[in-house]
Write a protein that holds these residues in place. Sequence first.
Motif, mmCIF file in Angstrom:
data_model
loop_
_atom_site.group_PDB
_atom_site.id
_atom_site.type_symbol
_atom_site.label_atom_id
_atom_site.label_comp_id
_atom_site.label_asym_id
_atom_site.label_seq_id
_atom_site.Cartn_x
_atom_site.Cartn_y
_atom_site.Cartn_z
ATOM 1 N N UNK A 62 0.835 -1.203 0.000
ATOM 2 C CA UNK A 62 0.000 0.000 0.000
ATOM 3 C C UNK A 62 0.870 1.254 0.000
ATOM 4 N N UNK A 63 1.952 1.231 0.764
ATOM 5 C CA UNK A 63 2.856 2.388 0.816
ATOM 6 C C UNK A 63 3.530 2.605 -0.534
ATOM 7 N N UNK A 64 3.988 1.533 -1.146
ATOM 8 C CA UNK A 64 4.634 1.638 -2.468
ATOM 9 C C UNK A 64 3.638 2.137 -3.508
ATOM 10 N N UNK A 65 2.407 1.642 -3.427
ATOM 11 C CA UNK A 65 1.367 2.066 -4.365
ATOM 12 C C UNK A 65 1.111 3.563 -4.203
ATOM 13 N N UNK A 66 1.082 4.034 -2.963
ATOM 14 C CA UNK A 66 0.886 5.456 -2.701
ATOM 15 C C UNK A 66 2.007 6.305 -3.271
ATOM 16 N N UNK A 67 3.242 5.828 -3.128
ATOM 17 C CA UNK A 67 4.398 6.547 -3.679
ATOM 18 C C UNK A 67 4.294 6.616 -5.204
ATOM 19 N N UNK A 68 3.927 5.501 -5.815
ATOM 20 C CA UNK A 68 3.789 5.472 -7.279
ATOM 21 C C UNK A 68 2.663 6.382 -7.748
ATOM 22 N N UNK A 70 1.631 9.088 -6.264
ATOM 23 C CA UNK A 70 2.123 10.469 -6.123
ATOM 24 C C UNK A 70 3.069 10.825 -7.262
ATOM 25 N N UNK A 71 3.947 9.905 -7.603
ATOM 26 C CA UNK A 71 4.872 10.148 -8.714
ATOM 27 C C UNK A 71 4.112 10.302 -10.027
ATOM 28 N N UNK A 72 3.109 9.484 -10.221
ATOM 29 C CA UNK A 72 2.310 9.573 -11.450
ATOM 30 C C UNK A 72 1.592 10.910 -11.532
ATOM 31 N N UNK A 73 1.042 11.364 -10.407
ATOM 32 C CA UNK A 73 0.367 12.667 -10.379
ATOM 33 C C UNK A 73 1.337 13.795 -10.694
ATOM 34 N N UNK A 74 2.546 13.673 -10.234
ATOM 35 C CA UNK A 74 3.560 14.707 -10.465
ATOM 36 C C UNK A 74 3.960 14.770 -11.940
ATOM 37 N N UNK A 75 3.938 13.651 -12.620
ATOM 38 C CA UNK A 75 4.322 13.572 -14.021
ATOM 39 C C UNK A 75 3.205 14.076 -14.920
ATOM 40 N N UNK A 76 1.993 13.770 -14.547
ATOM 41 C CA UNK A 76 0.844 14.144 -15.385
ATOM 42 C C UNK A 76 0.532 15.560 -15.163
#
Length: 76
Positions: A62-68, A70-76
């Motif tokens: 769940x923590x890794x999914x949350x990090x991913x 957040x990273x996806x939101x930052x890229x988009x």
Amino acid sequence: MDKALRDGIDDILNQRQKIKTLQEGIKESVAALAERFDLKSTDLNKVIGLVEKERGKGGVLAAERGILDTAEDAVL
């Protein structure tokens, strides 16, 4: 050098050799499984590491999914 100390050192060296042999076997097993499922060994090792952590303490996926996310939101 005291015989007991020498024997102890020899025992530790033998244990280290066994660990090295086991690690080589694990590396070969990962490579074979990765090849069987058309994956990269590094990717499979990451999956194995995540599963191991999840089994050990939980909440890791769940923590890794949350990090991913957040990273996806930052890229988009």
